[in-house]
Enzyme design. Sequence first.
Site, PDB file in Angstrom:
ATOM      1  N   ARG A  69       1.122  -0.881   0.085  1.00 33.15           N
ATOM      2  CA  ARG A  69      -0.129  -0.304   0.141  1.00 33.15           C
ATOM      3  C   ARG A  69       0.984   1.567   0.151  1.00 33.15           C
ATOM      4  O   ARG A  69       1.181   1.309   1.200  1.00 33.15           O
ATOM      5  CB  ARG A  69      -0.488   0.112   1.353  1.00 33.15           C
ATOM      6  CG  ARG A  69      -2.219   1.347   1.406  1.00 33.15           C
ATOM      7  CD  ARG A  69      -2.753   1.114   2.695  1.00 33.15           C
ATOM      8  NE  ARG A  69      -3.382  -0.035   1.908  1.00 33.15           N
ATOM      9  CZ  ARG A  69      -4.777   0.373   2.536  1.00 33.15           C
ATOM     10  NH1 ARG A  69      -5.310   0.903   3.361  1.00 33.15           N
ATOM     11  NH2 ARG A  69      -5.562  -0.446   1.642  1.00 33.15           N
ATOM     12  N   ARG A  88     -13.254  -9.113   0.738  1.00 34.55           N
ATOM     13  CA  ARG A  88     -11.794  -9.196   1.109  1.00 34.55           C
ATOM     14  C   ARG A  88     -10.984 -10.027   0.719  1.00 34.55           C
ATOM     15  O   ARG A  88      -9.736 -10.286   0.245  1.00 34.55           O
ATOM     16  CB  ARG A  88     -10.623  -7.618   2.212  1.00 34.55           C
ATOM     17  CG  ARG A  88     -11.348  -6.171   1.545  1.00 34.55           C
ATOM     18  CD  ARG A  88     -11.583  -5.663  -0.337  1.00 34.55           C
ATOM     19  NE  ARG A  88     -10.411  -5.695  -0.093  1.00 34.55           N
ATOM     20  CZ  ARG A  88      -9.613  -5.143   0.876  1.00 34.55           C
ATOM     21  NH1 ARG A  88     -10.130  -3.834   0.945  1.00 34.55           N
ATOM     22  NH2 ARG A  88      -7.949  -4.593   0.202  1.00 34.55           N
TER      23      ARG A  88
HETATM   24  N1  NVA Z   1      -9.959   6.739  -1.808  1.00 36.56           N
HETATM   25  C1  NVA Z   1      -9.638   5.855  -0.195  1.00 36.56           C
HETATM   26  C2  NVA Z   1      -9.981   4.491   0.313  1.00 36.56           C
HETATM   27  C3  NVA Z   1      -9.893   4.309   1.641  1.00 36.56           C
HETATM   28  C4  NVA Z   1      -9.919   2.697   1.238  1.00 36.56           C
HETATM   29  C5  NVA Z   1      -8.366   6.142  -0.197  1.00 36.56           C
HETATM   30  O1  NVA Z   1      -7.107   6.476  -1.213  1.00 36.56           O
HETATM   31  O2  NVA Z   1      -8.177   6.978   1.217  1.00 36.56           O
HETATM   32  N1   CP Z   2     -11.422  -0.397   2.053  1.00 39.43           N
HETATM   33  C1   CP Z   2     -10.054  -0.446   2.658  1.00 39.43           C
HETATM   34  O1   CP Z   2      -8.779  -1.039   1.819  1.00 39.43           O
HETATM   35  O2   CP Z   2      -9.825  -0.358   3.837  1.00 39.43           O
HETATM   36  P1   CP Z   2      -8.626  -0.373   5.106  1.00 39.43           P
HETATM   37  O3   CP Z   2      -7.856   1.269   4.924  1.00 39.43           O
HETATM   38  O4   CP Z   2      -9.105  -0.179   6.466  1.00 39.43           O
HETATM   39  O5   CP Z   2      -7.443  -1.472   4.376  1.00 39.43           O
END
Ligand code: NVA
Ligand code: CP
Length: 319
Positions: A105, A295
């Site tokens: 991420r 998920r």
């Molecule tokens: N658009 C949001 C999604 C979170 C799962 C973000 O990038 O923070």
């Molecule tokens: N929806 C999602 O990706 O949640 P998190 O940010 O908690 O991983």
Amino acid sequence: MTARHFLLDTDLTSAEQAGILDVADQLKARRRDPGPADRPLAGRSVALLFEKPSTRTRLSFDVGVAELGGHPIVIDATTSHLGRGETIEDTAAVLSRYVDAIVVRTFAQQRLERLAAAASVPVVNALSDHAHPCQALADLQTIRERRGRLAGLTLTYLGDGNNVAHSLLLAGALAGMRVHVASPPGYEPFEQVVRHANEIGATTGGEALVMHDALEAAAGADVLYTDVWASMGQEDESDSRSLVFQPYRLDEKAVEAARPDVLVMHCLPAHRDLEIAASVLDGPHSVVFDQAENRLHAQKALLSLLLAPPSTGAGTAAG
Ligand code: NVA
Ligand code: CP
């Protein structure tokens, strides 16, 4: 052999996507009674690298890798040398010597691509500023288990045309869905993503459409979807975005404009009475916690495909 990455929804074909959803359903159905074929990661390790916060993604990958028989290792920038200036390329090369896949991420899609280019093991996008393809797989699984199909359904997304919207456009197109995105001017999805979705849609029956009127976009929708108005890294813009996005709240009016059996979706975390009315998030149409659960199953199916021996095709590794 070069590793198979999943950086964007379109790294899968339509057939592979459908195969992953099938395996995800199978893994879900027999989660409490798994067989030997459900542990394809036995003896293997997966690094879960987070440069942004996470609850669902982190937990579902951690539990999912363990349930597949593998060893998950969660690291983040603040407690590794990434936070002290070690390059993403050196990090990728080192991790590749230890683990069998890297789930990441991060911020820019380009950073993810640099990591993948320097890695010799599969790299999975666990959310970037550009896309959230693991979320979209779970979302499709959720819609399909409720409606029995995906092709021909209309999903209307209200809000910011960024990562989650991009993945819904691309993954939805692969599945033959019509994806309508209603965003304020200046916050639309990237044109290049919309064009790509329509190119895919030309072969699958899908369609991507960008609109500015939320109620017009919601009319007749099978699925209504929204996401936060200020994504991770945009916290400073929260106040200004709250004003700009007001007309795009997923509220009772949007639900009334949609089909009577509309599914209400949100990737979570949610802000009640900001991007979504509390009565809608907690109401009878909402499937947000099914999405969160899926998920786990969808990502297990994805890892089973990416880490399958070369001779094993989509949908067979854990099926
Ligand atoms: N658009 C949001 C999604 C979170 C799962 C973000 O990038 O923070
Ligand atoms: N929806 C999602 O990706 O949640 P998190 O940010 O908690 O991983």
